[in-house]
Design a protein around this motif. Structure first.
Motif, PDB file in Angstrom:
ATOM      1  N   GLY A 197      52.988  40.291  20.838  1.00 40.96           N
ATOM      2  CA  GLY A 197      51.691  40.898  21.079  1.00 40.96           C
ATOM      3  C   GLY A 197      51.541  41.337  22.515  1.00 40.96           C
ATOM      4  O   GLY A 197      52.258  40.866  23.404  1.00 40.96           O
ATOM      5  N   GLN A 198      50.612  42.244  22.731  1.00 43.61           N
ATOM      6  CA  GLN A 198      50.326  42.766  24.064  1.00 43.61           C
ATOM      7  C   GLN A 198      48.842  42.587  24.374  1.00 43.61           C
ATOM      8  O   GLN A 198      47.992  42.763  23.498  1.00 43.61           O
ATOM      9  CB  GLN A 198      50.713  44.245  24.155  1.00 43.61           C
ATOM     10  CG  GLN A 198      50.532  44.873  25.518  1.00 43.61           C
ATOM     11  CD  GLN A 198      49.192  45.602  25.683  1.00 43.61           C
ATOM     12  OE1 GLN A 198      48.454  45.796  24.714  1.00 43.61           O
ATOM     13  NE2 GLN A 198      48.875  46.016  26.896  1.00 43.61           N
ATOM     14  N   SER A 199      48.525  42.191  25.613  1.00 40.02           N
ATOM     15  CA  SER A 199      47.146  42.020  26.065  1.00 40.02           C
ATOM     16  C   SER A 199      46.453  40.976  25.187  1.00 40.02           C
ATOM     17  O   SER A 199      46.897  39.833  25.114  1.00 40.02           O
ATOM     18  CB  SER A 199      46.430  43.373  26.048  1.00 40.02           C
ATOM     19  OG  SER A 199      45.190  43.309  26.700  1.00 40.02           O
ATOM     20  N   ILE A 203      47.544  37.111  24.082  1.00 47.58           N
ATOM     21  CA  ILE A 203      46.679  35.932  24.117  1.00 47.58           C
ATOM     22  C   ILE A 203      46.656  35.264  22.742  1.00 47.58           C
ATOM     23  O   ILE A 203      46.700  34.036  22.622  1.00 47.58           O
ATOM     24  CB  ILE A 203      45.264  36.328  24.578  1.00 47.58           C
ATOM     25  CG1 ILE A 203      45.293  36.777  26.046  1.00 47.58           C
ATOM     26  CG2 ILE A 203      44.282  35.171  24.394  1.00 47.58           C
ATOM     27  CD1 ILE A 203      43.994  37.384  26.536  1.00 47.58           C
ATOM     28  N   SER A 204      46.613  36.094  21.698  1.00 47.94           N
ATOM     29  CA  SER A 204      46.661  35.564  20.333  1.00 47.94           C
ATOM     30  C   SER A 204      47.986  34.856  20.065  1.00 47.94           C
ATOM     31  O   SER A 204      48.016  33.783  19.439  1.00 47.94           O
ATOM     32  CB  SER A 204      46.468  36.703  19.325  1.00 47.94           C
ATOM     33  OG  SER A 204      45.238  37.365  19.524  1.00 47.94           O
ATOM     34  N   ALA A 283      32.197  38.302  27.390  1.00 49.47           N
ATOM     35  CA  ALA A 283      33.356  38.681  26.580  1.00 49.47           C
ATOM     36  C   ALA A 283      33.452  37.794  25.354  1.00 49.47           C
ATOM     37  O   ALA A 283      32.907  36.691  25.315  1.00 49.47           O
ATOM     38  CB  ALA A 283      34.642  38.558  27.407  1.00 49.47           C
ATOM     39  N   PHE A 284      34.150  38.302  24.350  1.00 46.00           N
ATOM     40  CA  PHE A 284      34.553  37.485  23.212  1.00 46.00           C
ATOM     41  C   PHE A 284      35.972  36.999  23.446  1.00 46.00           C
ATOM     42  O   PHE A 284      36.768  37.660  24.120  1.00 46.00           O
ATOM     43  CB  PHE A 284      34.493  38.282  21.907  1.00 46.00           C
ATOM     44  CG  PHE A 284      33.093  38.515  21.413  1.00 46.00           C
ATOM     45  CD1 PHE A 284      32.331  37.453  20.956  1.00 46.00           C
ATOM     46  CD2 PHE A 284      32.546  39.785  21.414  1.00 46.00           C
ATOM     47  CE1 PHE A 284      31.039  37.661  20.509  1.00 46.00           C
ATOM     48  CE2 PHE A 284      31.262  40.006  20.974  1.00 46.00           C
ATOM     49  CZ  PHE A 284      30.493  38.940  20.518  1.00 46.00           C
ATOM     50  N   GLY A 285      36.292  35.844  22.886  1.00 45.18           N
ATOM     51  CA  GLY A 285      37.639  35.326  23.049  1.00 45.18           C
ATOM     52  C   GLY A 285      37.901  34.143  22.152  1.00 45.18           C
ATOM     53  O   GLY A 285      37.001  33.611  21.480  1.00 45.18           O
ATOM     54  N   ILE A 286      39.148  33.733  22.133  1.00 41.38           N
ATOM     55  CA  ILE A 286      39.580  32.556  21.393  1.00 41.38           C
ATOM     56  C   ILE A 286      39.031  31.310  22.077  1.00 41.38           C
ATOM     57  O   ILE A 286      38.996  31.231  23.303  1.00 41.38           O
ATOM     58  CB  ILE A 286      41.116  32.519  21.340  1.00 41.38           C
ATOM     59  CG1 ILE A 286      41.643  33.718  20.536  1.00 41.38           C
ATOM     60  CG2 ILE A 286      41.629  31.210  20.761  1.00 41.38           C
ATOM     61  CD1 ILE A 286      43.128  33.959  20.699  1.00 41.38           C
TER      62      ILE A 286
END
Length: 529
Positions: A197-199, A203-204, A283-286
């Motif tokens: 994955g990228q960016s 992170i995922s 922001a949204f995030g994990i």
């Protein structure tokens, strides 16, 4: 791409799918590959399934056509400034939890290496339908390429009292489970899966590396321009509350599910307008949820030995920050702010005043915007990736690289996402040209793409494994030295020293400087993607 009239058909656990044969050179010659687009790996996440974990798709009878990209998840469009550089197609429809497969040899028995691609876009934009992510070059070179969609923004990463967290991450896990069950029918080896994955996609990947439920679903991993991280839960809740205030509804999943999708996307875009990776903001995030993701991914990988035996390929671009500062003229505005901007970067990075001063001394030729961008990029990206590589020396192999070629477009340098057209060898597409300009160097695309293929297929990209000498492969012009040893060691030493330095606060006690909000002087200039 040129299609063949004879169509490949593959059986999946939910029914048969019909793809198409295509030829990468566009004139009906060369290597033939089979492509399947828009295969559902989970049921549509709407109606009673909205804000719920993914559930299996309904089985179908007969043969389902898989020749066009499936629907993309709900998302706001990029702002005009960012749309100049980034493509983000929209495919309408509910069945958005779908994936695509490019394979040189459909059918059981081939047992080819597999790469599963998770796209970026700040967890709010992007999809597997972006033309830069075409998997034909990987299939041409003997790799089965799988790309997938997952829920974005508040639909995938909102925090509510009446819904489980990390729904987008749960979608990605469901897609990996589909790959485990189904990829042999497409010629892939379920025991030779590389997750990449990228960016936000990287992170995922970092979260999936740390996730107990994902163990055994992939063998190697690639993190490009994104670190293992989890956001503070209160920060995500604030994003949801701001949307709720704007929509005039309670901050619950039940209330949000009753809002029209376009209105929800519009509110999300407006609330996130002041967000920026360089300058912070909502922001949204994990998030760490104690269930699916029990521990912060960076902590899990550097302190708790998560993902033992999984080799890593990790990279970044030299000028990541330019994509966030150049659109809309923010680069020039930050330069004019001078020391005010550096003070804001210090707050964003939770560091003492010694760090900005040392960066000025290390990089006297850089303007303020580039100093701010490099400082923040090191803090958010390069330092965590170096930490992961250092912590895993005795348990798995790590390979690090930097993409340093400068775009043919003004001021972008080697910005965030520029390398993707080289990774996928899609530099001749108009979507790639939006960032790279016309006619990017073919030899550089061959080199970077081949490194990824080598890692996916054989576990080595072609340069020394990470050790105490800190080897970093540099992808730039052919005339440059391709391997550097410890190119960021001076900056890493600064951050290590800063982490050990306590700071006094009024009223006694010590703490590590907190912050992370936007620079007040820049609030009126900021524009999100």
């Amino acid at each position: 791409m040129t299609a063949d009239r004879r169509d490949p058909v593959v059986r999946t656990p939910y029914g048969d799918v019909r793809g198409t044969y295509e030829y990468g050179d566009g004139d009906g010659h060369g290597d033939r590959i089979a492509v399947f687009r828009g295969i559902p790996y989970a049921a549509p996440p709407f109606g009673p399934r909205r804000f719920r974990p993914p559930s299996p798709p309904e089985p179908w009878s007969g043969v389902r056509d898989a020749v066009a990209f499936g629907p993309t998840p709900p998302k706001p469009p990029y702002s005009e400034a960012f749309a100049r550089y980034l493509s983000d197609p929209v495919v309408p429809g509910d069945d958005c939890l779908n994936l695509n497969v490019w394979t040189p040899e459909p059918g059981h028995g081939a047992r080819l290496p597999v790469m599963v691609w998770i796209h970026g876009g700040a967890l709010t934009r992007g999809s597997s339908a972006v033309p830069v992510y075409d998997g034909a070059a990987f299939a041409r070179d003997g790799v089965v390429l799988v790309s997938l969609n997952y829920r974005l923004g508040v639909e995938g990463y909102g925090l509510f009292p009446d819904a489980p967290p990390n729904l987008g991450l749960r979608d990605q896990l469901a897609a990996l489970e589909w790959v485990r069950e189904s990829i042999a029918g497409f010629g892939g080896d379920p025991d030779r899966v590389t997750l990449a994955g990228q960016s936000a996609g990287a992170i995922s990947v970092g979260a999936l590396l740390a996730m107990p439920r994902a163990r055994g679903l992939f063998r190697r991993a690639v993190l490009q321009s994104g670190p293992p991280e989890a956001l503070d839960r209160d920060k995500v809740r604030r994003m949801v509350r701001r949307m709720a205030n704007r929509l005039k509804v309670p901050a619950t999943a039940e209330a949000f599910a009753a809002v029209d999708r376009s209105a929800l996307a519009e509110a999300q875009a407006e609330v996130g307008r002041l967000s920026s990776p360089v300058l912070g903001g909502p922001a949204f995030g994990i998030v760490v949820d104690g269930d699916l993701l029990p521990t912060d991914p960076l902590e899990a990988l550097t302190e708790h030995g998560a993902a033992p035996g999984i080799d890593l390929l990790m990279g970044w671009t030299r000028d990541e920050h330019r994509l966030w500062l150049v659109p809309g003229g923010l680069q020039e505005r930050v330069d004019r702010l001078g020391t005010v901007a550096l003070a804001g970067a210090r707050a964003r990075c939770h560091c003492g005043p010694e760090i900005p001063r040392a960066y000025r001394e290390l990089h006297p030729d850089k303007g303020v915007a580039d100093l701010v961008g490099r400082l923040v990029t090191d803090h958010l990206l390069r330092v965590p990736l170096h930490r992961v590589a250092d912590a895993r020396v005795d348990q798995a192999r790590s390979y690090l690289y930097e993409f340093a070629w400068s775009s043919g477009l003004p001021a972008l340098g080697s910005c965030h996402a520029l390398e993707l057209g080289f990774v996928f060898d899609t530099g001749d597409t108009s979507a790639s040209a939006k960032l790279a300009g016309e006619h990017p160097p073919r030899d550089l695309a061959t080199a970077l793409h081949s490194a990824w293929v080598g890692f996916v297929a054989e576990g080595t990209p072609g340069w020394p494994v990470w050790d105490h000498t800190h080897p970093v492969r540099v992808f730039d012009s052919p005339d440059d030295e391709p391997l550097a040893f410890g190119p960021y060691d001076p900056e890493l030493a600064l951050w290590a020293a800063d982490a050990r330095r306590p700071r006094r606060v009024q009223g006694g006690g010590t703490f590590v400087t907190s912050g992370g909000g936007p620079l007040p002087a820049l609030r009126r200039f900021r524009r999100s993607p």
